[in-house]
Design a protein around this motif. Sequence first.
Motif, short mmCIF file in Angstrom:
data_model
loop_
_atom_site.label_atom_id
_atom_site.label_comp_id
_atom_site.label_asym_id
_atom_site.label_seq_id
_atom_site.Cartn_x
_atom_site.Cartn_y
_atom_site.Cartn_z
N SER A 20 12.70 35.29 38.71
CA SER A 20 13.05 34.42 40.22
C SER A 20 12.72 34.94 41.28
O SER A 20 13.23 34.04 42.41
CB SER A 20 14.16 34.29 39.33
N GLY A 21 12.25 35.77 41.70
CA GLY A 21 12.16 36.44 42.46
C GLY A 21 13.61 36.36 43.96
O GLY A 21 13.82 35.96 44.89
N VAL A 22 14.53 36.60 43.07
CA VAL A 22 16.30 36.84 43.66
C VAL A 22 16.68 38.58 43.09
O VAL A 22 15.82 39.31 42.74
CB VAL A 22 16.63 35.82 42.98
N GLY A 23 18.19 38.78 43.66
CA GLY A 23 18.49 39.11 42.96
C GLY A 23 19.55 39.00 42.80
O GLY A 23 20.13 37.91 42.88
N ALA A 24 20.95 40.09 42.34
CA ALA A 24 21.94 40.39 42.18
C ALA A 24 23.01 40.78 42.07
O ALA A 24 22.52 42.40 42.84
CB ALA A 24 21.76 40.17 40.50
N VAL A 25 24.18 39.87 42.16
CA VAL A 25 25.78 40.96 42.38
C VAL A 25 26.48 41.12 40.97
O VAL A 25 26.42 39.76 41.23
CB VAL A 25 26.49 41.16 43.57
N ILE A 26 26.28 42.40 40.12
CA ILE A 26 27.69 41.85 39.42
C ILE A 26 28.65 42.71 39.13
O ILE A 26 28.71 43.64 40.06
CB ILE A 26 26.88 42.49 37.74
N GLY A 27 29.32 42.54 38.51
CA GLY A 27 31.32 42.90 38.70
C GLY A 27 31.16 44.20 38.24
O GLY A 27 31.43 43.26 36.30
N GLN A 28 31.56 45.08 37.98
CA GLN A 28 31.33 46.32 36.57
C GLN A 28 32.63 45.73 36.12
O GLN A 28 32.61 45.92 34.37
CB GLN A 28 31.87 47.79 37.41
N ASP A 29 33.90 45.54 36.00
CA ASP A 29 35.23 44.76 35.46
C ASP A 29 34.95 43.72 34.62
O ASP A 29 35.57 43.78 33.74
CB ASP A 29 35.87 45.24 36.28
N ALA A 30 34.12 43.06 34.88
CA ALA A 30 33.85 41.40 34.80
C ALA A 30 32.67 41.69 33.62
O ALA A 30 32.57 40.76 32.31
CB ALA A 30 33.37 40.74 35.57
N ILE A 50 25.89 46.77 41.25
CA ILE A 50 27.25 46.48 40.94
C ILE A 50 28.37 46.83 41.53
O ILE A 50 28.35 47.53 42.52
CB ILE A 50 26.98 47.76 39.48
N LEU A 51 29.25 46.31 41.55
CA LEU A 51 30.80 46.14 42.52
C LEU A 51 31.55 47.10 41.56
O LEU A 51 31.86 46.18 40.51
CB LEU A 51 30.77 45.39 42.45
N ASP A 52 32.25 48.04 41.86
CA ASP A 52 33.39 48.64 40.96
C ASP A 52 35.05 47.90 41.94
O ASP A 52 34.78 47.17 42.22
CB ASP A 52 33.49 50.36 40.99
N ALA A 53 36.05 48.38 40.92
CA ALA A 53 37.22 47.48 41.17
C ALA A 53 38.15 48.41 42.52
O ALA A 53 38.23 47.09 43.25
CB ALA A 53 38.55 48.06 40.18
N SER A 54 36.97 49.51 43.15
CA SER A 54 37.29 49.42 44.69
C SER A 54 36.73 48.22 45.76
O SER A 54 36.81 48.55 47.00
CB SER A 54 37.74 50.71 45.08
N GLY A 55 35.65 47.15 44.82
CA GLY A 55 34.96 47.28 45.91
C GLY A 55 33.91 47.50 46.76
O GLY A 55 32.94 47.36 47.65
N GLN A 56 33.69 49.09 46.41
CA GLN A 56 32.16 49.25 46.63
C GLN A 56 31.41 49.03 45.55
O GLN A 56 31.28 49.20 45.00
CB GLN A 56 32.00 51.22 45.90
#
Length: 303
Positions: free
Chosen positions: A209-219, A284-290
Amino acid sequence: MEFALIDWIRRQAGSHPRVALGIGDDAAALRWDSGADCLVAMDMLVENVHFSIPEATPRLIGRKALAVNLSDIAAMAGRPLAAFVSVAIPRGKGMAFAQEIHAGVLELANRFDVALAGGDTAATDGPLVISVAVIGEPGGRGIVRREGAKAGDWIMATGTFGGSLAGRHLTFEPRVAEAIALHEAVPLHAMIDVSDGLAADLHHILEASGVGAVIGQDAIPVSPDARNLDDGKTPLDHALGDGEDFELLFTVSPEDGKRLVADSPVSVRLAWFGEIVAEPGCRILDASGQSRPLPRAGWVHEL
Ligand code: ADP
Ligand code: MG
């Protein structure tokens, strides 16, 4: 390696007027003069690579060989219609063993209203190999490809991930009805079935798709199988890397994502765990927002 070879084959094959969608997605789409579209998926299982005897009974081997192909048709939001099954059976296994493989194919084929319409049979001095082709047709809203994810889209998946080697890789349910129901409820932008691993297959969508992603570790929906393993890896590592979950990974507009969460058209669990962004790569984002980069990882057949 596998992906470099497939890329080379794709370039050699070039384009053809019959091929609406060729090498590079979960199934190919062919166009006839009548205007009808035909989906074709083909996947092969090799003994000691995709299954081991005796953990896998011949019935489960046949079942899995068809199921992985039904899953690829599901990944296009297609409806499977017919299957062709080729087997190379190690000499000495006998008639009953070979019949059991086909009993496993037929049991699942009957349940999905898929016709077993042909194949090929050989004896071999090598390991058991079974290769299946499934022919299908698009649903009413057309096919869903790996490309088509847009910045802002929600990243969603059916089911849970990780630890499928504990047994689920032989007994999983192809998400055929779920894919069709989801795509009828809202237009899916991009979809893949998770065979290589959640991280690797998300990267396949992102690259196509020529895009990127941010995913939430806890989800991330981690399977109970992944939590029960005690091998030094975390359940999250298993969920992201194991593969062979054969769940649907897809993206939809945020408005449609909210609709699916509020009123799901499927009985299997639906998870929303990330967002598509314009900048390539995956974080990938962890619970502390890092946040940290999510490596591609996943299963690759080294050549
Ligand atoms: P999946 O994991 O969804 O089954 P694969 O990684 O096996 O997908 O295949 C990716 C794409 O490459 C598909 O379009 C498949 O048809 C194609 N492909 C794989 N191997 C070959 C080959 N030997 N010749 C032609 N196409 C191939
Ligand atoms: Mg696939």
